[in-house]
Design a protein around this motif. Structure first.
Motif, mmCIF file in Angstrom:
data_model
loop_
_atom_site.group_PDB
_atom_site.id
_atom_site.type_symbol
_atom_site.label_atom_id
_atom_site.label_comp_id
_atom_site.label_asym_id
_atom_site.label_seq_id
_atom_site.Cartn_x
_atom_site.Cartn_y
_atom_site.Cartn_z
ATOM 1 N N ALA A 448 0.850 -1.182 0.000
ATOM 2 C CA ALA A 448 0.000 0.000 0.000
ATOM 3 C C ALA A 448 0.889 1.236 0.000
ATOM 4 C CB ALA A 448 -0.887 0.003 1.239
ATOM 5 N N GLU A 449 0.407 2.279 -0.632
ATOM 6 C CA GLU A 449 1.254 3.448 -0.839
ATOM 7 C C GLU A 449 1.784 4.090 0.443
ATOM 8 O OE1 GLU A 449 0.873 7.316 -3.441
ATOM 9 O OE2 GLU A 449 -0.045 5.562 -4.346
ATOM 10 N N PRO A 450 0.934 4.323 1.451
ATOM 11 C CA PRO A 450 1.466 4.983 2.652
ATOM 12 C C PRO A 450 2.585 4.177 3.300
ATOM 13 C CG PRO A 450 -0.932 4.822 2.738
ATOM 14 C CD PRO A 450 -0.493 4.056 1.554
ATOM 15 N N ALA A 451 2.450 2.847 3.305
ATOM 16 C CA ALA A 451 3.484 2.014 3.922
ATOM 17 C C ALA A 451 4.769 2.116 3.123
ATOM 18 C CB ALA A 451 3.015 0.570 3.984
ATOM 19 N N LEU A 452 4.645 2.036 1.805
ATOM 20 C CA LEU A 452 5.862 2.046 0.993
ATOM 21 C C LEU A 452 6.553 3.396 1.008
ATOM 22 C CD1 LEU A 452 5.019 -0.204 -2.054
ATOM 23 C CD2 LEU A 452 6.649 -0.635 -0.222
ATOM 24 N N ARG A 453 5.769 4.473 1.099
ATOM 25 C CA ARG A 453 6.340 5.818 1.128
ATOM 26 C C ARG A 453 7.445 5.893 2.160
ATOM 27 N NH1 ARG A 453 1.171 8.713 1.503
ATOM 28 N NH2 ARG A 453 1.529 8.684 3.733
ATOM 29 N N THR A 454 7.108 5.492 3.378
ATOM 30 C CA THR A 454 8.094 5.647 4.438
ATOM 31 C C THR A 454 9.178 4.579 4.348
ATOM 32 O OG1 THR A 454 8.394 5.684 6.815
ATOM 33 C CG2 THR A 454 6.476 4.558 6.067
ATOM 34 N N HIS A 455 8.806 3.343 3.992
ATOM 35 C CA HIS A 455 9.812 2.285 4.025
ATOM 36 C C HIS A 455 10.768 2.326 2.835
ATOM 37 C CE1 HIS A 455 8.492 0.684 7.713
ATOM 38 N NE2 HIS A 455 7.247 0.558 7.294
ATOM 39 N N GLU A 486 1.634 -11.910 -8.038
ATOM 40 C CA GLU A 486 1.412 -10.805 -8.950
ATOM 41 C C GLU A 486 2.577 -9.825 -8.838
ATOM 42 O OE1 GLU A 486 -1.862 -7.283 -9.565
ATOM 43 O OE2 GLU A 486 -1.873 -8.487 -7.748
ATOM 44 N N SER A 487 3.697 -10.146 -9.463
ATOM 45 C CA SER A 487 4.905 -9.343 -9.257
ATOM 46 C C SER A 487 4.739 -7.920 -9.780
ATOM 47 C CB SER A 487 6.097 -10.017 -9.923
ATOM 48 O OG SER A 487 5.829 -10.128 -11.308
ATOM 49 N N GLY A 488 3.957 -7.720 -10.811
ATOM 50 C CA GLY A 488 3.827 -6.410 -11.429
ATOM 51 C C GLY A 488 3.250 -5.356 -10.499
ATOM 52 N N ARG A 489 2.376 -5.770 -9.589
ATOM 53 C CA ARG A 489 1.685 -4.814 -8.731
ATOM 54 C C ARG A 489 2.670 -4.054 -7.857
ATOM 55 N NH1 ARG A 489 -1.886 -5.429 -4.066
ATOM 56 N NH2 ARG A 489 -2.198 -3.258 -3.421
ATOM 57 N N LEU A 490 3.577 -4.787 -7.201
ATOM 58 C CA LEU A 490 4.535 -4.152 -6.307
ATOM 59 C C LEU A 490 5.405 -3.164 -7.090
ATOM 60 C CD1 LEU A 490 5.469 -4.071 -3.410
ATOM 61 C CD2 LEU A 490 7.088 -5.877 -3.912
ATOM 62 N N ALA A 491 5.870 -3.596 -8.264
ATOM 63 C CA ALA A 491 6.726 -2.731 -9.078
ATOM 64 C C ALA A 491 5.992 -1.436 -9.428
ATOM 65 C CB ALA A 491 7.169 -3.461 -10.338
ATOM 66 N N ARG A 492 4.707 -1.561 -9.732
ATOM 67 C CA ARG A 492 3.937 -0.359 -10.093
ATOM 68 C C ARG A 492 3.849 0.614 -8.933
ATOM 69 N NH1 ARG A 492 0.412 -3.660 -12.484
ATOM 70 N NH2 ARG A 492 -1.083 -3.536 -10.783
ATOM 71 N N VAL A 493 3.490 0.092 -7.731
ATOM 72 C CA VAL A 493 3.383 0.993 -6.581
ATOM 73 C C VAL A 493 4.751 1.586 -6.249
ATOM 74 C CG1 VAL A 493 2.420 1.264 -4.279
ATOM 75 C CG2 VAL A 493 1.626 -0.588 -5.703
ATOM 76 N N VAL A 494 5.792 0.752 -6.353
ATOM 77 C CA VAL A 494 7.139 1.254 -6.067
ATOM 78 C C VAL A 494 7.455 2.441 -6.967
ATOM 79 C CG1 VAL A 494 9.599 0.698 -6.323
ATOM 80 C CG2 VAL A 494 8.085 -0.871 -5.097
ATOM 81 N N ASP A 495 7.116 2.333 -8.252
ATOM 82 C CA ASP A 495 7.422 3.444 -9.165
ATOM 83 C C ASP A 495 6.649 4.705 -8.797
ATOM 84 O OD1 ASP A 495 9.321 2.124 -10.610
ATOM 85 O OD2 ASP A 495 7.869 1.247 -12.008
ATOM 86 N N GLU A 496 5.387 4.531 -8.426
ATOM 87 C CA GLU A 496 4.603 5.705 -8.025
ATOM 88 C C GLU A 496 5.223 6.386 -6.813
ATOM 89 O OE1 GLU A 496 0.427 4.832 -7.274
ATOM 90 O OE2 GLU A 496 0.427 3.893 -9.275
ATOM 91 N N VAL A 497 5.589 5.566 -5.849
ATOM 92 C CA VAL A 497 6.127 6.120 -4.609
ATOM 93 C C VAL A 497 7.492 6.771 -4.854
ATOM 94 C CG1 VAL A 497 6.967 5.515 -2.323
ATOM 95 C CG2 VAL A 497 4.799 4.594 -3.133
ATOM 96 N N LEU A 498 8.316 6.140 -5.670
ATOM 97 C CA LEU A 498 9.615 6.749 -5.984
ATOM 98 C C LEU A 498 9.408 8.116 -6.621
ATOM 99 C CD1 LEU A 498 11.793 3.762 -7.289
ATOM 100 C CD2 LEU A 498 11.910 4.935 -5.080
ATOM 101 N N GLY A 499 8.400 8.230 -7.487
ATOM 102 C CA GLY A 499 8.080 9.509 -8.110
ATOM 103 C C GLY A 499 7.753 10.564 -7.053
ATOM 104 N N TYR A 500 6.915 10.180 -6.092
ATOM 105 C CA TYR A 500 6.527 11.100 -5.021
ATOM 106 C C TYR A 500 7.751 11.551 -4.222
ATOM 107 C CZ TYR A 500 4.530 12.726 -0.608
ATOM 108 O OH TYR A 500 4.231 13.475 0.503
ATOM 109 N N LEU A 501 8.608 10.606 -3.889
ATOM 110 C CA LEU A 501 9.776 10.927 -3.060
ATOM 111 C C LEU A 501 10.756 11.827 -3.820
ATOM 112 C CD1 LEU A 501 10.301 7.427 -1.379
ATOM 113 C CD2 LEU A 501 9.408 9.507 -0.297
ATOM 114 N N GLN A 502 10.858 11.641 -5.132
ATOM 115 C CA GLN A 502 11.737 12.508 -5.921
ATOM 116 C C GLN A 502 11.142 13.907 -6.048
ATOM 117 O OE1 GLN A 502 12.509 9.049 -8.848
ATOM 118 N NE2 GLN A 502 13.748 10.735 -9.606
ATOM 119 N N ARG A 503 9.841 13.983 -6.303
ATOM 120 C CA ARG A 503 9.193 15.296 -6.445
ATOM 121 C C ARG A 503 9.353 16.126 -5.185
ATOM 122 N NH1 ARG A 503 5.229 12.406 -8.771
ATOM 123 N NH2 ARG A 503 3.870 12.443 -6.953
ATOM 124 N N ASN A 504 9.354 15.479 -4.028
ATOM 125 C CA ASN A 504 9.477 16.220 -2.775
ATOM 126 C C ASN A 504 10.919 16.379 -2.321
ATOM 127 O OD1 ASN A 504 6.758 17.006 -1.513
ATOM 128 N ND2 ASN A 504 6.422 14.965 -2.363
#
Ligand code: ADP
Length: 785
Positions: A448-455, A486-504
């Motif tokens: 989930a996004e909030p968990a991955l954001r911090t971790h 479903e390996s693709g799901r984790l990779a997708r969320v990871v990319d979204e979160v990496l985007g957020y962390l870079q933007r900030n």
């Protein structure tokens, strides 16, 4: 037989025998056979109260003594001579991870029994910003998963020397809020210490084998219990048990089912634990059930309970404390996370001593606090769930954990766990849903996004991964990866979160290489959710609210802050310092502060305050048309005003009343605010913003619960908010004043309490703190003239 345990320190068998433990329980014996004293990884999924703690102790003690840990030591220090064979020399540290702070002190007390054999036990729960250097010399450390996570982020060097880690209540990896932290932390610890022993203790769950696969562990999966448990449902005038038996359990006119069960248990000289779904319900139930227990007390019990009640009043003088003491005097009590820890201990002890006949509790008590009881009543098997909209049934796992508290080994013939049913249909439903049912499987909540954001930020910042691929590879070590195809799901969320962390600006990318910025490192070490950090930074950068209007702000609002306070804080015309309210609101709206809910009527009240004090808010206030955002803003305002009241010396009782919270909740909010304001101060310094001094002032005020003029005095140990005000009103305005004060003045200000006065004077560094021969003087008035 405990005398034949392999690999444990030589003193342990005798120690266990002296505590009445002669033979291992069957699941414990299975664990030993599976190699738990020889360094094997183990998952033990066994019922509540079936002796999981001893399994953990066997693992930790054998791992940190050389008898079993020789290879461990050779690896870390080849110079050390080989084991001397008596099994008492030590090597490495054992870490015991608990899910709740309340459990940390319980476990600490249990492990401290080993200090007589030269072991050192440490506990660490708060303060998420240090590397806990003082823990380095401990043999056993007890900590929450959040604390361990933060120690990893702060590179605590002693973590490289772990011989064994035990994760208690590991089924909580299923918890959306806190599970991911446990999951990632275990993965990191195992990466740092590839040879470390991992032991995970779980309630009975549907898929313990998956946990064992994840942790490369042997599995003990058992439903053995030291005392048999009969589950059942009460309906009408009868108790229906799972063995098919039915017995009469009459409910008198105008009596509730729970009261009838408590009375029936009392007739048999037994005690009852009643689980309900909210703090308020716990308090109300205790009040009602006290009228049942009162009838059954002997004069001797009444006397002893009066003493316990007096001790409870001594802990704090709040309404909760009064209510609790009243109930306790009658043989009943409530127990929930909002009561003071001193209260909690008194209640638990008196219940174990069979003085208290009934305790009504929220489910925190089921999770590990050892309070067995003849009968358990699961009164509320539904709980309000905002996201699902309305009352939702509890999981089988939760209900079984509560039920597992029934039956005291050695005291009761068996335990009974009862759910009251309101109708015949419900009787059938409850049998299907809980009595016959098996607990659910646990499921990782990591993706989930909030968990991955911090971790993800923490994983990159502390060097566990240096690229996107490295991150994905690290995540392979988590339960999530074990469970999903479903390996693709984790990779997708990871990319979204990496985007957020870079933007900030927390992470930066150079080709394939991923690294944390200096700001990102700070955020990770401060243990902030990156979203909280972004909110705080944004608020501090943008300063006061859009409709900056200083005049409005300095009018005295409905709150307790005086006009002069505000005028001071609002300051001059240009670059104004943020006000305490502005800062409290800023931290209250981050995801790291639990919200206070708005009750009916609150919305109107807080909307009005929001507009009156708009100029003080940092960042843009959402408009009323942005429904959800505006409501969140108001909820944060309610928390902020609670903090402001606290920092303006409003009485604790008045605060609990006004916000509908317990004294424990005030503590919780104050601690969170202290931590978040400390983090805000670090961020302000890091970014070169000038708000840092104002933030520090707001933080010390909330820390001591005083207005600014008292901060210095309240910082003297033993003084506190009330005494600081009395001293101040008697003309003693600072620590320096106190050091040189007339003793009689201090004594009078402290209402003639000589012991307290001596203590306070000594802590302030007074030349001669002794009160001998000093009489409180009538002339010294309490009020400042
Ligand atoms: P759990 O952690 O599984 O809920 P505990 O470890 O707290 O359960 O154990 C419950 C109680 O059983 C404790 O009071 C403990 O001292 C006792 N106990 C544990 N193992 C044994 C044993 N082998 N023989 C007798 N009593 C035991």
């Amino acid at each position: 037989d405990v005398a034949d345990l392999p690999g444990v320190p030589s003193w342990l068998p005798e120690h266990l025998q002296s505590a009445g433990i002669e033979a291992l329980y069957p699941p414990q014996a299975e664990a030993v056979e599976a190699g738990v004293t020889r360094g094997e990884n183990l998952v033990a999924s066994i019922p509540t109260a079936s002796g999981k703690t001893l399994i953990a102790q066997l693992a930790m003690l054998s791992a940190i003594t050389d008898a079993a840990g020789a290879s461990e030591r050779e690896r870390s220090d080849p110079e050390t001579p080989p084991a001397d064979g008596d099994g008492t020399a030590l090597g490495g540290t054992a870490l015991y991870i608990v899910p709740l702070r309340a459990l940390a002190s319980e476990k600490q007390a249990e492990f401290e029994e080993f200090e007589q054999y030269g072991l050192d036990v440490g506990v660490s729960t708060g303060n998420y910003e240090s590397d806990g250097g003082w823990l380095a010399d401990k043999d056993i450390v007890v900590a929450t998963s959040e604390k361990v996570d933060s120690l990893v982020r702060n590179d605590a060097p002693w973590l490289d020397d772990l011989a064994c880690v035990v994760s208690d209540e590991v089924h909580l990896v299923d918890d959306a809020e806190r599970g991911p932290t446990l999951e990632v932390t275990l993965a990191k610890l195992r990466r740092i210490n590839p040879d470390m022993q991992t032991v995970a203790l779980s309630a009975t769950i549907g898929n313990a084998d998956v946990l064992a696969e994840w942790l490369d562990a042997e599995l003990v999966d058992s439903d053995w219990r030291p005392i048999s448990l009969k589950k059942g449902v009460h309906f009408g005038q009868a108790l229906h048990l799972e063995d098919g038996s039915q017995s009469e359990l009459p409910v008198r006119n105008s009596e509730k089912q729970t009261a009838a069960i408590v009375r029936d248990t009392l007739d048999d000289d037994g005690s009852t634990l009643v689980f309900v779904n909210s703090r308020r319900n716990a308090e109300a139930a205790a009040g009602r059930l006290a009228s049942v227990t009162r009838e059954a007390l002997t004069p001797a019990e009444r006397e002893q309970l009066a003493d316990v009640a007096a001790e409870i009043r001594d802990v704090s003088d709040t309404e909760t404390s009064d209510d609790l003491a009243d109930a306790v005097a009658d043989g009943a009590a409530f127990h929930h996370a909002g009561i003071a820890s001193g209260h909690r201990e008194l209640v638990e002890d008196a219940f174990r001593d069979r003085l208290l006949k009934v305790v009504s509790a929220t489910p925190t008590l089921a999770a590990g606090v050892n309070t067995p009881s003849r009968r358990v009543v699961v009164r509320d098997w539904r709980r309000y769930d905002g996201t699902a909209g309305g009352m939702q049934p509890l999981s089988v796992l939760e209900v079984h954990q509560m039920m597992g508290r029934a039956g005291r080994p050695g005291l009761d013939p068996y335990g009974e766990a009862i759910i009251p049913a309101a109708s015949h249909d419900e009787l059938d439903e409850l049998f299907d849903r809980y009595v016959w049912a098996d607990p659910e499987p646990v499921q990782s909540k990591l993706a989930a996004e909030p968990a991955l954001r911090t971790h993800l930020l923490a994983t990159v910042a502390s060097g566990f991964a240096r690229s996107r691929d490295g991150l994905l590879e690290f995540l392979e070590r988590t339960l999530y990866a074990t469970q999903t195809d479903e390996s693709g799901r984790l990779a997708r969320v990871v990319d979204e979160v990496l985007g957020y962390l870079q933007r900030n600006d927390f992470l930066e990318r150079d080709g394939e290489e991923l690294s944390a910025t200096s700001l990102g490192h700070t955020v990770s070490r401060l243990y902030l959710d990156p979203m909280s950090a972004a909110e705080i930074i944004d608020g501090l950068r943008s300063g006061g609210g859009s409709a900056a209007n200083g005049d409005d702000a300095s009018e005295e609002p409905a709150g307790f802050t005086t006009a002069s306070d505000l005028a001071d804080e609002a300051g001059g015309d240009e670059a104004k310092d943020p006000t305490a309210m502005g800062l409290y609101h800023l931290v209250a709206r981050t995801p790291d502060m639990y919200e206070l809910y708005l009750r009916s009527g609150d919305e109107e009240e807080y909307s009005q305050i929001a507009f009156e004090r708009e100029a003080e808010f940092l960042g843009r206030m959402p408009s009323e048309f942005e429904d959800d955002r505006f409501e969140d803003w108001l909820a944060a305002l309610k928390t902020a005003r609670l903090l402001e009241d606290w920092a303006s010396e409003v009485d604790e009782d008045e605060i609990t009343d006004r916000y509908g919270v317990g004294p424990g909740d005030i503590r919780g909010k104050v601690e969170s605010a202290q931590w978040l304001l400390g983090a805000a101060e670090s961020l302000a310094s890091e970014l070169g913003l000038d708000a840092a001094p104002a933030i520090r002032r707001a933080r010390t005020r909330v820390e001591h619960g005083v207005r600014e003029e008292l901060v210095d005095l309240a910082g003297v140990r033993g003084v506190g908010r009330k005494r600081a005000r009395r001293l101040f009103d008697a003309g003693i305005e600072s620590r320096a004043d106190l050091r040189d004060a007339e003793k009689s003045v201090v004594l009078a200000a402290l209402r003639g309490r000589a012991k307290t006065a001596e203590n306070v004077l000594e802590n302030a560094g007074h030349r001669d703190p002794s009160m001998d021969g000093i009489e409180p003087s009538e002339e010294v008035s309490y009020e400042r003239s």
